[in-house]
Write a protein that holds these residues in place. Structure first.
Motif, PDB file in Angstrom:
ATOM      1  N   PRO A   1      67.663   2.070  51.713  1.00  0.00           N
ATOM      2  CA  PRO A   1      67.645   1.591  50.332  1.00  0.00           C
ATOM      3  C   PRO A   1      66.548   0.555  50.122  1.00  0.00           C
ATOM      4  O   PRO A   1      66.280  -0.275  50.996  1.00  0.00           O
ATOM      5  CB  PRO A   1      69.030   0.968  50.146  1.00  0.00           C
ATOM      6  CG  PRO A   1      69.885   1.580  51.203  1.00  0.00           C
ATOM      7  CD  PRO A   1      68.978   1.824  52.365  1.00  0.00           C
ATOM      8  N   GLY A   2      65.908   0.615  48.975  1.00  0.00           N
ATOM      9  CA  GLY A   2      64.872  -0.367  48.658  1.00  0.00           C
ATOM     10  C   GLY A   2      65.472  -1.597  48.030  1.00  0.00           C
ATOM     11  O   GLY A   2      65.945  -1.555  46.893  1.00  0.00           O
TER      12      GLY A   2
ATOM     13  N   LYS B   1      65.554  -7.227  44.723  1.00  0.00           N
ATOM     14  CA  LYS B   1      66.224  -6.464  43.670  1.00  0.00           C
ATOM     15  C   LYS B   1      67.711  -6.804  43.682  1.00  0.00           C
ATOM     16  O   LYS B   1      68.357  -6.788  44.730  1.00  0.00           O
ATOM     17  CB  LYS B   1      66.048  -4.953  43.874  1.00  0.00           C
ATOM     18  CG  LYS B   1      64.613  -4.483  43.724  1.00  0.00           C
ATOM     19  CD  LYS B   1      64.525  -2.978  43.879  1.00  0.00           C
ATOM     20  CE  LYS B   1      65.279  -2.295  42.736  1.00  0.00           C
ATOM     21  NZ  LYS B   1      65.106  -0.828  42.813  1.00  0.00           N
ATOM     22  N   GLY B   2      68.228  -7.114  42.508  1.00  0.00           N
ATOM     23  CA  GLY B   2      69.661  -7.394  42.408  1.00  0.00           C
ATOM     24  C   GLY B   2      70.459  -6.119  42.580  1.00  0.00           C
ATOM     25  O   GLY B   2      69.980  -5.020  42.312  1.00  0.00           O
ATOM     26  N   PRO B   3      71.676  -6.216  43.035  1.00  0.00           N
ATOM     27  CA  PRO B   3      72.529  -5.025  43.176  1.00  0.00           C
ATOM     28  C   PRO B   3      72.789  -4.387  41.814  1.00  0.00           C
ATOM     29  O   PRO B   3      73.082  -5.082  40.854  1.00  0.00           O
ATOM     30  CB  PRO B   3      73.828  -5.569  43.797  1.00  0.00           C
ATOM     31  CG  PRO B   3      73.847  -7.022  43.422  1.00  0.00           C
ATOM     32  CD  PRO B   3      72.408  -7.454  43.385  1.00  0.00           C
ATOM     33  N   ARG B   4      72.606  -3.070  41.716  1.00  0.00           N
ATOM     34  CA  ARG B   4      72.806  -2.340  40.468  1.00  0.00           C
ATOM     35  C   ARG B   4      74.275  -1.971  40.321  1.00  0.00           C
ATOM     36  O   ARG B   4      74.905  -1.486  41.257  1.00  0.00           O
ATOM     37  CB  ARG B   4      71.953  -1.073  40.443  1.00  0.00           C
ATOM     38  CG  ARG B   4      70.462  -1.377  40.477  1.00  0.00           C
ATOM     39  CD  ARG B   4      69.660  -0.093  40.593  1.00  0.00           C
ATOM     40  NE  ARG B   4      69.864   0.756  39.432  1.00  0.00           N
ATOM     41  CZ  ARG B   4      69.166   0.625  38.304  1.00  0.00           C
ATOM     42  NH1 ARG B   4      68.273  -0.331  38.182  1.00  0.00           N
ATOM     43  NH2 ARG B   4      69.396   1.433  37.292  1.00  0.00           N
ATOM     44  N   HIS B   5      74.792  -2.221  39.129  1.00  0.00           N
ATOM     45  CA  HIS B   5      76.177  -1.863  38.822  1.00  0.00           C
ATOM     46  C   HIS B   5      77.153  -2.527  39.793  1.00  0.00           C
ATOM     47  O   HIS B   5      78.207  -1.982  40.101  1.00  0.00           O
ATOM     48  CB  HIS B   5      76.392  -0.339  38.846  1.00  0.00           C
ATOM     49  CG  HIS B   5      75.406   0.413  38.008  1.00  0.00           C
ATOM     50  ND1 HIS B   5      75.376   0.287  36.638  1.00  0.00           N
ATOM     51  CD2 HIS B   5      74.400   1.263  38.349  1.00  0.00           C
ATOM     52  CE1 HIS B   5      74.407   1.048  36.160  1.00  0.00           C
ATOM     53  NE2 HIS B   5      73.796   1.649  37.167  1.00  0.00           N
TER      54      HIS B   5
ATOM     55  N   GLN C   1      76.520  -3.260  46.419  1.00  0.00           N
ATOM     56  CA  GLN C   1      75.719  -3.889  47.459  1.00  0.00           C
ATOM     57  C   GLN C   1      75.065  -2.816  48.327  1.00  0.00           C
ATOM     58  O   GLN C   1      75.650  -1.778  48.585  1.00  0.00           O
ATOM     59  CB  GLN C   1      76.607  -4.789  48.336  1.00  0.00           C
ATOM     60  CG  GLN C   1      77.247  -5.958  47.595  1.00  0.00           C
ATOM     61  CD  GLN C   1      76.231  -7.003  47.186  1.00  0.00           C
ATOM     62  OE1 GLN C   1      75.146  -7.084  47.763  1.00  0.00           O
ATOM     63  NE2 GLN C   1      76.580  -7.801  46.187  1.00  0.00           N
ATOM     64  N   ASN C   2      73.822  -3.071  48.777  1.00  0.00           N
ATOM     65  CA  ASN C   2      73.112  -2.127  49.655  1.00  0.00           C
ATOM     66  C   ASN C   2      73.332  -2.422  51.123  1.00  0.00           C
ATOM     67  O   ASN C   2      72.662  -1.847  51.976  1.00  0.00           O
ATOM     68  CB  ASN C   2      71.603  -2.167  49.357  1.00  0.00           C
ATOM     69  CG  ASN C   2      71.288  -1.654  47.970  1.00  0.00           C
ATOM     70  OD1 ASN C   2      72.021  -0.827  47.444  1.00  0.00           O
ATOM     71  ND2 ASN C   2      70.218  -2.158  47.384  1.00  0.00           N
ATOM     72  N   VAL C   3      74.257  -3.326  51.418  1.00  0.00           N
ATOM     73  CA  VAL C   3      74.489  -3.765  52.791  1.00  0.00           C
ATOM     74  C   VAL C   3      75.897  -3.395  53.200  1.00  0.00           C
ATOM     75  O   VAL C   3      76.847  -3.547  52.428  1.00  0.00           O
ATOM     76  CB  VAL C   3      74.274  -5.294  52.922  1.00  0.00           C
ATOM     77  CG1 VAL C   3      74.580  -5.750  54.348  1.00  0.00           C
ATOM     78  CG2 VAL C   3      72.846  -5.662  52.560  1.00  0.00           C
ATOM     79  N   CYS C   4      76.056  -2.902  54.399  1.00  0.00           N
ATOM     80  CA  CYS C   4      77.362  -2.525  54.932  1.00  0.00           C
ATOM     81  C   CYS C   4      78.242  -3.766  55.049  1.00  0.00           C
ATOM     82  O   CYS C   4      77.844  -4.764  55.669  1.00  0.00           O
ATOM     83  CB  CYS C   4      77.180  -1.855  56.301  1.00  0.00           C
ATOM     84  SG  CYS C   4      78.734  -1.514  57.148  1.00  0.00           S
ATOM     85  N   ASN C   5      79.417  -3.705  54.502  1.00  0.00           N
ATOM     86  CA  ASN C   5      80.336  -4.843  54.542  1.00  0.00           C
ATOM     87  C   ASN C   5      80.848  -5.122  55.946  1.00  0.00           C
ATOM     88  O   ASN C   5      81.162  -6.261  56.285  1.00  0.00           O
ATOM     89  CB  ASN C   5      81.528  -4.584  53.604  1.00  0.00           C
ATOM     90  CG  ASN C   5      81.120  -4.595  52.154  1.00  0.00           C
ATOM     91  OD1 ASN C   5      80.173  -5.292  51.778  1.00  0.00           O
ATOM     92  ND2 ASN C   5      81.821  -3.824  51.328  1.00  0.00           N
ATOM     93  N   SER C   6      80.919  -4.072  56.772  1.00  0.00           N
ATOM     94  CA  SER C   6      81.469  -4.239  58.124  1.00  0.00           C
ATOM     95  C   SER C   6      80.470  -4.845  59.097  1.00  0.00           C
ATOM     96  O   SER C   6      80.836  -5.640  59.965  1.00  0.00           O
ATOM     97  CB  SER C   6      81.943  -2.887  58.662  1.00  0.00           C
ATOM     98  OG  SER C   6      82.950  -2.340  57.824  1.00  0.00           O
TER      99      SER C   6
ATOM    100  N   TYR D   1      72.381   0.053  54.505  1.00  0.00           N
ATOM    101  CA  TYR D   1      72.723   1.472  54.596  1.00  0.00           C
ATOM    102  C   TYR D   1      71.438   2.277  54.737  1.00  0.00           C
ATOM    103  O   TYR D   1      70.454   2.057  54.040  1.00  0.00           O
ATOM    104  CB  TYR D   1      73.447   1.935  53.328  1.00  0.00           C
ATOM    105  CG  TYR D   1      74.827   1.364  53.147  1.00  0.00           C
ATOM    106  CD1 TYR D   1      75.818   1.545  54.106  1.00  0.00           C
ATOM    107  CD2 TYR D   1      75.143   0.665  51.982  1.00  0.00           C
ATOM    108  CE1 TYR D   1      77.087   1.034  53.918  1.00  0.00           C
ATOM    109  CE2 TYR D   1      76.419   0.147  51.779  1.00  0.00           C
ATOM    110  CZ  TYR D   1      77.386   0.339  52.753  1.00  0.00           C
ATOM    111  OH  TYR D   1      78.636  -0.168  52.570  1.00  0.00           O
ATOM    112  N   ILE D   2      71.458   3.230  55.684  1.00  0.00           N
ATOM    113  CA  ILE D   2      70.279   4.082  55.853  1.00  0.00           C
ATOM    114  C   ILE D   2      70.641   5.568  55.860  1.00  0.00           C
ATOM    115  O   ILE D   2      69.761   6.417  55.719  1.00  0.00           O
ATOM    116  CB  ILE D   2      69.516   3.738  57.152  1.00  0.00           C
ATOM    117  CG1 ILE D   2      70.442   3.862  58.371  1.00  0.00           C
ATOM    118  CG2 ILE D   2      68.911   2.342  57.072  1.00  0.00           C
ATOM    119  CD1 ILE D   2      69.708   3.661  59.694  1.00  0.00           C
TER     120      ILE D   2
END
Length: 280
Positions: A16-17, A50-54, A57-62, A67-68
């Motif tokens: 994710p960008g 870039k702020g998270p859209r909607h 988050q682009n990052v795995c919570n665990s 995320y790739i």
């Protein structure tokens, strides 16, 4: 280059960008951003996060990693650690690949439902027309029932008046006949009273000549009275036999007088003309 609307890193086209290079106007993932800043010609470039859209988050919570990949088996995003720990042996797609596939699936589903909604809207227009027609027909039938009720009410009134008039006529006829008999009896009684009065007076006075003269007319007088005795009249009787007052019978009889009300539903084929709003 213009910013990619997919929000996928435009460098590796996998992760994710999360960052935008101000100078290059490109979207970078965290790793590609670090490499970009290590290069001599771009080490001074500025990045905006870039702020998270909607709210996503682009990052795995665990594992707090970007995320790739996208796991097709679990239908979920995955980071490098997730792949090893949770999705070993699963079919994986890059985020860009999954994005395009999901975009197509969702777009197809939306298109399907939009088309079905259009069909249902056309059916809705037909339903409106049918309701308008049904309202007009309902009003016409209701008016007909009201008119039928007025007609039956008029007929009932006529039958009622006819029966009451017949009763009155019968009574009037019999009353005349009975009164004539009563009047004749009274006349006979008055005549006999006159005779008795004359006879009593003669006897009281002990007038022999008068009695003999009275006897000469008495024969004719009492024979005349005898001829006046009327024949007893035959007075008619009236009876009224009501039909059954059973409520069910009365309701059925009235219903039959009004007629039959028929209500039909659309056939299965007619009701399916608009199609089912279900995805095949």
């Amino acid at each position: 280059m213009a910013q990619n609307a997919i929000t996928i890193c435009e460098i590796c086209t996998q992760a994710p960008g999360s960052w935008i290079c101000v100078e290059c106007e490109q979207t970078f993932c965290h790793n590609c951003k670090s490499m970009h800043l290590r290069m001599k010609q771009s080490r001074d470039h500025k990045f905006n996060e870039k702020g998270p859209r909607h709210g996503i988050q682009n990052v795995c919570n665990s594992h707090n990693l970007e995320y790739i990949y996208f796991c097709e088996n679990c239908n979920t995003l995955a980071c490098n650690t997730c792949i090893v720990k949770k999705h070993k042996g699963h079919e994986m797609s890059t985020i860009s690949e999954a994005y395009l596939e999901k975009k197509r699936e969702i777009a197809d589903t939306i298109a399907f439902y939009l088309e079905n909604i259009k069909n249902q809207q056309r059916v809705g227009d037909t339903v409106k027309e049918k309701l308008t027609s049904l309202k007009a027909e309902s009003d016409r039938i209701a008016d007909g029932i009201i008119n039928r009720c007025s007609m039956l009410h008029s007929k009932i009134d006529k039958v009622r008046d006819s029966m009451i008039n017949e009763i009155g006529n019968v009574f009037s006829k019999e009353q005349i006949k009975g009164n004539m008999y009563i009047d004749k009896i009274k006349s006979m009684d008055d005549s006999m009273k006159d005779i008795c009065q004359k006879f009593d007076q003669i006897v009281k006075e002990k007038d022999s000549v008068a009695l003999l003269m009275f006897s000469q007319t008495f024969q004719n007088d009492h024979e005349a009275i005898g001829r006046k005795i009327p024949e007893k009249p035959n007075i008619s009787r009236i009876k009224y036999y009501e039909e059954t007052t059973d409520e069910n019978w009365i309701n059925l009889t009235i219903q039959n007088l009004f007629g039959t009300l028929e209500i039909t539903s659309e056939t299965s084929a007619e009701s399916k003309l608009g199609g089912d709003c279900k995805q095949q």
